[in-house]
Motif scaffolding. Structure first.
Motif, PDB file in Angstrom:
ATOM      1  N   LEU A 184       0.817  -5.764   9.123  1.00 45.64           N
ATOM      2  CA  LEU A 184       1.544  -5.043   8.085  1.00 45.64           C
ATOM      3  C   LEU A 184       3.000  -5.494   8.051  1.00 45.64           C
ATOM      4  N   VAL A 185       3.296  -6.362   7.098  1.00 49.19           N
ATOM      5  CA  VAL A 185       4.640  -6.880   6.897  1.00 49.19           C
ATOM      6  C   VAL A 185       4.994  -6.687   5.433  1.00 49.19           C
ATOM      7  N   GLY A 186       6.056  -5.906   5.188  1.00 51.26           N
ATOM      8  CA  GLY A 186       6.528  -5.714   3.820  1.00 51.26           C
ATOM      9  C   GLY A 186       7.697  -6.609   3.486  1.00 51.26           C
ATOM     10  N   VAL A 221      -1.023 -10.726   1.503  1.00 52.56           N
ATOM     11  CA  VAL A 221      -2.226 -10.010   1.932  1.00 52.56           C
ATOM     12  C   VAL A 221      -1.990  -8.505   1.865  1.00 52.56           C
ATOM     13  N   VAL A 222      -0.834  -8.048   2.360  1.00 53.47           N
ATOM     14  CA  VAL A 222      -0.525  -6.621   2.325  1.00 53.47           C
ATOM     15  C   VAL A 222      -0.433  -6.135   0.882  1.00 53.47           C
ATOM     16  N   THR A 267       3.833  -2.117  -2.106  1.00 53.83           N
ATOM     17  CA  THR A 267       4.478  -2.224  -0.794  1.00 53.83           C
ATOM     18  C   THR A 267       5.962  -2.544  -0.965  1.00 53.83           C
ATOM     19  N   LEU A 268       6.799  -1.816  -0.243  1.00 57.89           N
ATOM     20  CA  LEU A 268       8.250  -1.961  -0.375  1.00 57.89           C
ATOM     21  C   LEU A 268       8.768  -3.143   0.429  1.00 57.89           C
ATOM     22  N   ASP A 269       9.666  -3.934  -0.193  1.00 54.05           N
ATOM     23  CA  ASP A 269      10.492  -4.827   0.604  1.00 54.05           C
ATOM     24  C   ASP A 269      11.709  -4.021   1.056  1.00 54.05           C
TER      25      ASP A 269
END
Length: 299
Positions: free
Chosen positions: A214-216, A270-271, A278-280
């Motif tokens: 899980l990497v945003g 992918v996330v 999904t937030l940066d």
């Protein structure tokens, strides 16, 4: 996130529902109008009663009582769990015992799908005791015969609102971390941990290979400082600190791994294929309404 119909019609069991990550999973499940059963040690506690007030079923469990665990997981469609974060080597061993007991109970109850909230890097030996403990739980899951998905969160963006918070000094936003300036920190918001896990629990998405890191966002210290500075309308400055500023060996090992994680490329797409919103980091700063702190004395 708008409520949508789900492909899963049964109850979703959650262990860790009163914590930050488990709470985010509960929030996302309720957004999808899913039925939730929270496995709790003390149903009369304030946090447990707050869950009940939201319409969540409470199941009283004892980790050392396999029968109570198996009963709590009976007839559920899916099960999300995470293990208590360890702050000492003794707690690392306790974490493994909790995780092993939950896996065994899920196998006994023949839960159709288990989502384990692990940690980034758990697919390899890291030398970080409270990360390698999750690797051992993942390995136990792999031997269980269960259908399993691993979600592996990276550093929490929420840390920038607490232990990693930037300060205001002499008209600059200053961020200090025990991380080299040329190393990109992988990070994710807790909200999005919940949303991704929920999509997997409800079978509205799948993780390639049964696991997702899980990497945003992934930014170096200077770029993180610049993002906060831009929000405040001020210059941003980064200062790398030595690992010795950290108070214990577990934290030092963790930040050492943060630095080494840059050797393992992330696939942010992918996330976002699982949770498009999904937030940066800039999005998280905006969504949380972050504002510059008060200036430190003498600046």
């Amino acid at each position: 996130m708008a409520a949508v119909s789900t492909q899963t019609i049964g109850t979703i069991a959650v262990f860790g529902a009163t914590g930050q990550q488990g709470g985010a999973v509960v929030d996302a499940l309720l957004d999808h109008r899913a039925r939730v059963r929270a496995l709790v040690r003390n149903p009369q506690s304030g946090p447990a009663q707050a869950l009940a007030a939201r319409g969540i079923e409470l199941a009283a469990i004892r980790i050392d009582d396999p029968a109570s665990l198996a009963a709590a997981l009976a007839t559920v469609e899916a099960f999300y769990f995470m293990t208590p974060e360890a702050n000492s080597l003794d707690e690392v061993e306790a974490e493994i015992r909790v995780g092993t007991a939950l896996v065994d109970a899920a196998a006994a109850a023949r839960v159709p799908h288990v989502v384990f909230n692990s940690v980034f890097g758990a697919d390899r030996e890291t030398g970080v005791p409270h990360h390698d403990s999750k690797r051992r739980i993942e390995q136990h899951l792999g031997k269980s015969g269960l259908r399993v998905t691993m979600v592996r969160p990276t550093a929490f963006m929420e840390g920038f609102a607490s232990v990693m918070a930037p300060g205001l000094e002499h008209g600059e936003i200053v961020l200090r971390l025990p991380l080299p300036a040329d190393v990109a920190l992988k990070m994710i918001s807790i909200r999005d941990i919940g949303r991704v896990a929920t999509a997997l629990l409800l079978d509205t998405a799948a993780a390639p290979g049964g696991a997702v890191e899980l990497v945003g966002d992934e930014l170096t210290g200077p770029r993180i400082a610049a993002a906060f500075g831009a929000r405040a309308g001020l210059p941003g400055r980064y200062e790398a600190l030595p690992l010795s500023v950290l108070s214990n060996d577990l934290d030092r090992a963790m930040f050492r791994q943060f630095a080494e994680a840059t050797d393992y490329p992330s696939d942010l797409a992918v996330v976002r294929s699982i949770e498009p919103a999904t937030l940066d980091l800039v999005g998280w700063i905006r969504a949380t309404g972050w504002t510059a702190p008060a200036s430190v004395a003498g600046s």
